[in-house]
Scaffold this motif. Structure first.
Motif: not given
Lengths: 83, 227
Positions: B139-143, B148-152, B157-158, B176-177
């Motif tokens: 998920l992080g690498n696809r940002v 996309q960073a916000k979505e990740a 966070t969920e 970090n995210f």
């Protein structure tokens, strides 16, 4: 969205980890041109240590040699780019 | 080290390959470090002749320590060979090795786990944890953008609030995210939980104290703003 890179990067550095392992929102690298990158690669390939032992620098050739000689590949990852 | 005669002697038992990441457009195999889950430079691994990751070196940069990792690599090679011949237990063991090494993509692992065979309770737990780590990293690498960073960050966070937390290298990405997202969205609960993770991982490190204090001040400011 601001990335919390700064605080987290400080933490990682404090934890003696590699800062570049921290994923931030990737930005396109600003820095050397294509010609510069090529020159940097040539400089890297000219480094003396590569002549002190039979280093290969082509992955396909290395795999072929490993298959032929029935040996494992020992891989050292480095880089030539730098900003 | 590489200039020493001892290394040249040691290297005779291996094919030594210096991979250089160049960032030159269309350079062949330039992303190999990422494929083997390398976090940065320098990084050392052992591969087989097919380019399959067998073992990652995490010890000292010395031939004696490289030899220890080579032993692990040879074990991996033997397990892989047995798995290829259809040995059920070896298949599972090889899959678990790939998960631990991060040398299999999340998509591939998610597909493979469905046909890997019956896992013991301990193996299932290990596989589930490793798959989650891969999912976080993936998920992080696809940002590639702020959005996309916000979505990740939102997704992570969920997970954080559901007490689903990765381990190892995936944890750093997760921290970090979640910190970034929760700070931006002024999510006090999420930010507080993320700081707890930071303290758990880095709290005993003196060098990390200023950063942790800064995070806590940010949290207090966030709470004050909410009042």
């Amino acid at each position: 969205m601001k990335c919390y890179l700064t605080a987290a990067a400080v933490l990682l550095l404090g934890g003696n980890l590699l800062a570049q392992s921290l994923p931030a929102v990737p930005t396109k690298p600003k820095g050397p041109s294509a010609d510069d990158l090529q020159k940097k690669l040539e400089d890297k390939l000219a480094q003396p240590f590569l002549k002190k032992a039979p280093w290969l620098t082509d992955f396909d050739k290395a795999k072929a040699e490993a298959k032929k000689s029935n040996k494992l590949l020992f891989v050292y990852f480095s880089r030539s780019y730098a900003y | 080290m590489f200039s020493e005669e001892s290394f040249a002697n040691w290297s005779k038992d291996y094919v030594i390959f210096a991979h250089i990441t160049t960032r030159i457009k269309d350079q062949k195999n330039d992303d190999l470090l990422t494929k083997v889950g390398g976090p940065g430079f320098p990084h050392f691994v052992f591969m087989d002749a097919e380019g399959e990751l067998l073992a990652t070196h995490n010890g000292e940069w010395a031939t004696a320590d490289f030899t220890k990792t080579a032993t692990l690599a040879k074990e991996g090679s033997a397990i892989k060979a047995k798995a290829a011949k259809g040995d059920a237990a070896a298949k599972i063991e090889w899959f678990c090795r790939q998960l631990d090494q991060g040398s299999i993509s999340f998509a591939e692992a998610n597909t493979k786990v469905k046909s890997i065979g019956k896992l013991s309770a301990a193996q299932q737990k290990q596989v589930d944890a490793a798959l989650f780590n891969l999912e976080v990293n993936d998920l992080g690498n696809r940002v590639q953008s702020e959005e996309q960073a916000k979505e990740a960050g939102k997704k992570m966070t969920e997970w954080l609030k559901a007490k689903k937390v990765p381990t190892g290298g995936a944890l750093d990405s997760f921290i970090n995210f979640t910190l970034g997202y929760c700070k931006e969205e002024k999510d006090v609960e999420g930010f507080s939980l993320a700081i707890a993770l930071v303290k758990e991982k880095y709290g005993s490190n003196e060098k990390a104290k200023p950063a942790i204090e800064r995070l806590e001040k940010d949290l207090e400011a966030m709470k004050a703003e909410k009042k």
